[in-house]
Design an enzyme around this catalytic site. Structure first.
Site, PDB file in Angstrom:
ATOM      1  CG  LEU B 116      -1.844  -1.233   1.359  1.00 54.63           C
ATOM      2  CD1 LEU B 116      -2.814  -1.044   2.512  1.00 54.63           C
ATOM      3  CD2 LEU B 116      -2.589  -1.535   0.069  1.00 54.63           C
ATOM      4  N   GLY B 161       1.096  -5.256   1.397  1.00 52.66           N
ATOM      5  CA  GLY B 161       0.091  -5.377   0.341  1.00 52.66           C
ATOM      6  C   GLY B 161       0.598  -6.107  -0.892  1.00 52.66           C
ATOM      7  CG  ASN B 185       6.450  -5.666   6.109  1.00 55.34           C
ATOM      8  OD1 ASN B 185       5.487  -5.710   5.349  1.00 55.34           O
ATOM      9  ND2 ASN B 185       7.389  -4.746   6.019  1.00 55.34           N
ATOM     10  CD  GLU B 186       0.643  -5.587   6.481  1.00 54.06           C
ATOM     11  OE1 GLU B 186       1.299  -6.575   6.848  1.00 54.06           O
ATOM     12  OE2 GLU B 186       0.092  -5.521   5.360  1.00 54.06           O
TER      13      GLU B 186
END
Lengths: 310, 310, 310
Positions: B116, B161, B185-186
């Site tokens: 994203l 994303g 890996n957010e």
């Protein structure tokens, strides 16, 4: 279960009496009852066998272990007659306090079971499709939900419904022959495995392996089936009986009550799902199988099989 | 789907016409269409390509296979423009009877997609966040639920994303370069993957691997990603096209109808969950991303990226 | 949670004051706080320890890591007193902003925890069974749902409830000694693991491994436990502390908020299931454990244990 009367009616119609009203036929099975569980000097009276048309059932009362051997050549296909016999035999064992476990194997060389009988799904009436599908459901509900220990001794190939029989057992031992294959290959025939086949498969191999295997309609060779967890172990053909008996003994060492409650806890959600949607599932099957495009591809598939044979 | 008009409005606003109204731009892609599926002497007319701003789409009508190549340097980030183009291109292929499968790859070296676009989530209005998040949802709903065969040819790193794009395909092939990494890996950025990212991940690698990987915000090197089942196979970079074409051919060998119904059976529960909670999920995103603490850490992260570049 | 007052009442009755009202007992633990996280010259004041009857808690404020060491010989069985102390200690750490993670280990050689204390389930009143079972539930709800990073340093065997403690942590490191075993072996004793033990197990090892292991009541040797994913890694005993500290540091490197939300997302469904059926689960336990057949087999099991000891 609601389907029992239907089964009994069916049997009445087909002229096959329920096992419980038949005098047992004594004898030795071609596929011997598990060696270690039966000493050579055991009195014959401890071992009961009853043979029907398509399945040979033998119960060793000393060990509490029965064997159900599929003897419906050429390929042990799951016809309505086969399924009816299967359910009645299983129910009889389930109600027999002398029986605690069942080993399933084939008496036909190289094939465990070829799965659902295509002739039952081709050119028949809606009523026939409904009756057939109810019998398929019944087989799975009884086997996946059996309170006995169930071991599949997969001594041959086992596509589609044959794979489902193996998947519904507690443990799967397969002959290590890489020519034998197993899998839910419905997609290859242009049809779709029902959701409860899928649920059983996912419970065994996990979501990702199931997703890929079902979409590709994969038939896995014995070594591959072992690698992905579709079968629990591989043995040489001559060791299969011995291994099945040893595994059965290991599972029977547990107290029945605790093992049964545990099994039910693991499988209940998936069993309940079919029970709740059973009639809907039958209607889905009928409307799917009645499509002219599906009928056509099944007819072509049968033609191909016939040519192969001749 | 309800979001389509929104997409069209968005496109109208941005001055980019939907693909279907654009004259196709003929040409050869830098990332060649799969070799074995296209013989050298094939008439050019059988191969259609349309280039937009950020994605190059090429459809080989002889094989029924399209490629969608991400060409949005520097890192193929999933901006609102990118997502809009992605959805329109995918919808166009979905509605094109000549197209049965799509291969996704990057035209940017070393990166598949960076995920994203953070600039869309930083210092913007509530309306913008809502529009952006709806586009992210739309991308996933269309890709995970696509009736076409979808193969990710992961020719570079693919965090967050970008990983979701790969996870949503039917099959993932990754270049075996251990410097390329992939993962959700957010958590490393102080944010949380939404539940449908998680559901897609769990369906692929199982609950335990997902739990650990998501909490640690792990980026897995290509070999590790293969080991945990996050990608299906690894190949040398020069073999990637050939392999993607071979895998696609294997999946296209199945009858579309049976494969599509099977795919839907496997993915419907998870897709339905987002559809049922879509507005709630947008509101959650807005209230989370609007927090000053989150905005601050995103700004710091962008500063860090800028410094890195210069 | 509703059970807290019950816990406090219980403590009042047992004469043990909640930790928060006790003056901390300063001292060094036999099982040292993780080396790398505590430099040798650290002022003692940064390290707080409180010892109760059955669990030694030590918090290293510089690292934010606490250790909870089980010191209830001979086998760290989960008695009502132990569980009460466990919950209070955990709650205290949970509410202590200086604490971000907990390492669980045993101070008793060769055993991590032997699981639920059978004397609490044998020959007691219905009220006692209810109180005991609520404490078992409470322990799991607090541990599986803990917002802190939880690492099990499994330095000994860990059957049944002891296995549940390890399963409820975020990460499991086990001493590689093949004589140490771990598993949910309830079925071996003729009892059944409750559904939330099962859910926790399935979330860790998957459905198929859980189904087989639970039905057989398997105790897995350390290497086997590692192979099936029941523990995450094996280390030599002398490396356990160092490894636990390193793993903890890795997990604490993530922002707490993102990690906690992610953990909750992964575990909420299973936690909610017990919360929704808590009273029903207590009633099930009472009616099961009160059966004369179950009481008899538990008495026999205790007799066997007594004979083994003498």
């Amino acid at each position: 279960m609601a389907a029992v009367p239907a089964l009994v009616r069916r049997i009445a119609r087909s002229g096959v009496l329920p096992l419980c009203r038949q005098p047992p036929v004594w004898g030795r099975a071609a596929w011997q009852p598990p060696g270690p569980l039966r000493s050579p000097g055991l009195p014959l009276a401890l071992c009961r066998a009853f043979s029907n048309n398509k399945i040979l059932v033998e119960l060793d009362e000393s060990s509490g272990v029965a064997t159900m051997k599929f003897k419906s050549p050429p390929v042990n296909s799951l016809s309505l007659d086969f399924l009816t016999e299967f359910c009645i035999s299983l129910e009889k064992l389930e109600n027999d306090r002398a029986c605690r476990g069942v080993i399933f194997a084939s008496a036909v060389p190289k094939i465990f079971s070829s799965g659902l009988d295509i002739t039952e799904m081709c050119g028949k009436s809606t009523e026939h499709y409904a009756e057939f599908w109810r019998a398929v459901q019944e087989m799975w509900l009884r086997l996946y939900g059996s309170s006995m220990v169930t071991v599949a001794a997969v001594n041959g190939s086992s596509p589609a419904g044959g794979c489902l029989v193996a998947l519904s057992c507690d443990y799967r031992i397969m002959v290590e022959n890489p020519k034998f294959s197993i899998g839910l290959n419905e997609a290859q025939l242009g049809i779709v495995a029902p959701f409860w086949f899928k649920d059983t498969f996912v419970n065994t191999v996990g979501h990702r392996v199931a997703e890929r295997s079902l979409q590709l309609g994969s038939l896995h060779s014995a070594p591959e089936a072992h690698r992905i967890g579709l079968v629990d172990e591989l043995v040489p053909e001559e060791k299969l009986q011995e291994k099945a008996a040893a595994v059965m003994a290991q599972w029977l060492a547990l107290p029945d009550h605790a093992r049964q409650l545990t099994k039910s806890m693991m499988r209940k959600a998936v069993l309940d799902r079919l029970v709740a949607h059973r009639e809907e599932d039958i209607q889905n099957f009928i409307s799917f199988i009645s499509k002219e495009s599906i009928q056509k591809s099944l007819r072509m598939y049968m033609e191909m099989l016939k040519k192969k044979k001749s």
